[in-house]
Write an enzyme that holds these catalytic residues in place. Structure first.
Site, PDB file in Angstrom:
ATOM      1  N   PHE A 175       0.806  -1.218   0.000  1.00  0.00           N
ATOM      2  CA  PHE A 175       0.000   0.000   0.000  1.00  0.00           C
ATOM      3  C   PHE A 175       0.843   1.275   0.000  1.00  0.00           C
ATOM      4  O   PHE A 175       0.302   2.370  -0.042  1.00  0.00           O
ATOM      5  CB  PHE A 175      -0.911   0.002   1.238  1.00  0.00           C
ATOM      6  N   HIS A 176       2.185   1.132   0.045  1.00  0.00           N
ATOM      7  CA  HIS A 176       3.037   2.291   0.284  1.00  0.00           C
ATOM      8  C   HIS A 176       4.226   2.354  -0.675  1.00  0.00           C
ATOM      9  O   HIS A 176       5.373   2.346  -0.246  1.00  0.00           O
ATOM     10  CB  HIS A 176       3.551   2.262   1.732  1.00  0.00           C
ATOM     11  N   PRO A 177       3.983   2.450  -1.987  1.00  0.00           N
ATOM     12  CA  PRO A 177       5.112   2.541  -2.927  1.00  0.00           C
ATOM     13  C   PRO A 177       5.841   3.876  -2.809  1.00  0.00           C
ATOM     14  O   PRO A 177       5.216   4.922  -2.604  1.00  0.00           O
ATOM     15  CB  PRO A 177       4.439   2.396  -4.293  1.00  0.00           C
TER      16      PRO A 177
END
Length: 488
Positions: free
Chosen positions: A426-428
């Site tokens: 969820f956190h690129p």
């Protein structure tokens, strides 16, 4: 709850229009919105270009599937290809992914900021970032999840963690008057989550910023080492092109996110070109489920409620209690199930492959990250069992469930493969990272793209590495510094 003051730019734009301003910001998520507010309050004429539409609690829709189709991205850009495909959900709406995230707002740990400072990014040291964090936390009403909306899932995890003596606490979230609806990722139904379309964008608009919805940035036009204009397409409500428009400005800020920002920069001559789209880190996550005799699902309930950071420095993982979203699992009995998310501070890096058909992320989990996720599954099992779980699902085909501490220990003896976790991300971050020279980065320490006089990047792309926590607050703080550099 506050909302944008006016109907936003399109449909007043027409095919062939040219919009002129001091600065054009592409993207209205955590990065672009904080830049828009700071630049507008500094007296600059700001135009914000957003591919997605503007939604509020009145227009999200009632059906979960409908909300996903409206506000979540779909297609190849949301699936990192590799031995095991990894889903990377991101938002497409005014407010970007902040509209569909969980609202968790951690400060980047000091160990991370110190590591960035050691790379020559002194302005990202803990001392320098403290005031930025504090200002944003105040603006977003960041506070620990209150007990009254913690929900049973969070309460179970808290009991297990406290029984085992593990460090953790209620997750800090950007909320004002949270009712515990438990569907944060589908758009907050009460306006309590202080996403960008509720907080920073209205503040920018009150200072004169113009926000254009359903306008898809397509190409930057350069003249020498300056960007002259942005070519974009007008979109209808079904995201189909219905016209073309041009934006002209003295300054351009790209805040399109770690998957799409590299695509917009790809046609330019970049001094740091070999780093564009590279260094993708995604904070991979594995879910762990446990069954209880009692009902877990219910209201009030916060989607992400309680964290455990006991193993952050020793094993590179964080555990977060994460409830199921009502309506997304029809036909499945989940009312007696509790969930924990295991987030791994990835050592490996992937990339965004650029070419025809749009940007496509590619990522392989390193063996060390697989090992860290397995350790997280083990600790999750211990926590749930300490809280009274009947059984815990591991995901491993040779040990599908455990129901005792002795069974749980076997988790660490197994050979794990990435596919066993069904990983998500969820956190690129990191695909247009900042650094001290074009030898190591796409942009300078303040987000200015190497070799261009009027082009900056301000989104999760610029982060030098995985921040090891949910990144919204860190993205905003780093981008606030980039915005102040634009003003100066």
């Amino acid at each position: 709850m506050p909302a944008l003051l006016d109907t936003i730019g399109y449909p007043e734009l027409k095919d062939g229009s040219t919009v002129r301003s001091d600065v054009v910001i592409v993207g209205s998520g955590a990065g672009g919105s904080v830049v828009a507010k700071i630049l507008a309050h500094a007296g600059m004429d700001v135009a914000v270009v957003e591919e997605g539409a503007y939604y509020t609690e009145e227009t999200y829709g009632d059906d979960p599937g409908e909300r996903i189709l409206k506000m979540w991205r779909t297609g190849v850009e949301t699936l990192a290809q590799g031995t095991t495909p990894i889903y990377i959900p991101t938002g497409r709406a005014v407010g970007g992914s902040t509209v569909i995230n969980s609202g968790s707002c951690f400060r980047a740990p000091e160990r991370v900021l110190n590591a960035w400072a050691e790379r020559g990014l002194d302005h990202l040291s803990p001392e320098s970032m403290a005031s930025e964090f504090a200002e944003i936390e105040k603006a977003l009403s960041v506070q620990p999840v209150p007990d009254e909306v913690m929900g049973k899932n969070g309460a179970i995890v808290r009991v297990g963690a406290e029984t085992l003596g593990l460090s953790g606490g209620p997750i800090p979230r950007n909320i004002s008057g949270c009712k515990g609806s438990g569907i944060c990722v589908l758009g907050c139904p009460t306006g309590a989550k202080q996403a960008m379309h509720i907080s920073y964008l209205p503040a920018a608009q009150r200072a004169g910023a113009r926000i254009y919805e359903r306008v898809k940035a397509q190409r930057l036009v350069a003249e020498g080492r300056k960007i002259k204009s942005l070519k974009a397409a007008l979109l209808d409500r079904n995201s189909r092109p219905v016209g073309d428009v041009s934006f002209e400005a003295s300054c351009f800020v790209i805040s399109a996110g770690p998957i799409h920002t590299p695509s917009l920069l790809a046609d330019l001559y970049l001094e740091g070109a070999r780093h564009l789209g590279k260094h993708l880190q995604i904070h991979p996550c594995a879910g762990v489920l446990a069954a209880f005799d009692e009902e877990v699902e219910g209201y009030p309930n916060t989607l992400q409620s309680y964290y455990i950071d006991e193993f952050a420095e020793s094993h590179g993982i964080m555990l977060e209690a994460t409830s199921q979203v009502p309506g997304l699992n029809p036909g499945r009995k989940i009312s007696d199930k509790a969930f924990l998310g295991v987030f791994c501070f990835d050592r490996g890096e992937g990339e965004v492959v650029l070419g025809e058909g749009g940007p496509r992320p590619r990522y392989e989990l390193l063996p060390s990250d697989v090992e860290a996720l397995a350790f997280g599954v083990y600790q999750s099992a211990r926590i749930f069992l300490a809280a009274g779980a009947k059984w815990v699902r591991t995901g491993h085909p040779e040990l599908k469930r455990v129901s005792s501490e002795s069974d749980a220990k076997k988790i660490l003896e197994l050979r794990w493969e990435p596919k066993f976790f069904i990983p998500t991300a969820f956190h690129p971050v990191g695909t247009a990272r900042i650094g001290v020279s074009p030898e190591v980065s796409v942009a300078d320490p303040y987000g200015r793209v190497w070799g261009y006089q009027n082009l900056s990047v301000a989104d999760a792309s610029v982060l030098p590495s995985c921040p090891q926590v949910n990144p919204q607050l860190t993205i905003m703080a780093v981008c606030a510094k980039i915005a102040r550099a634009v003003v100066s």
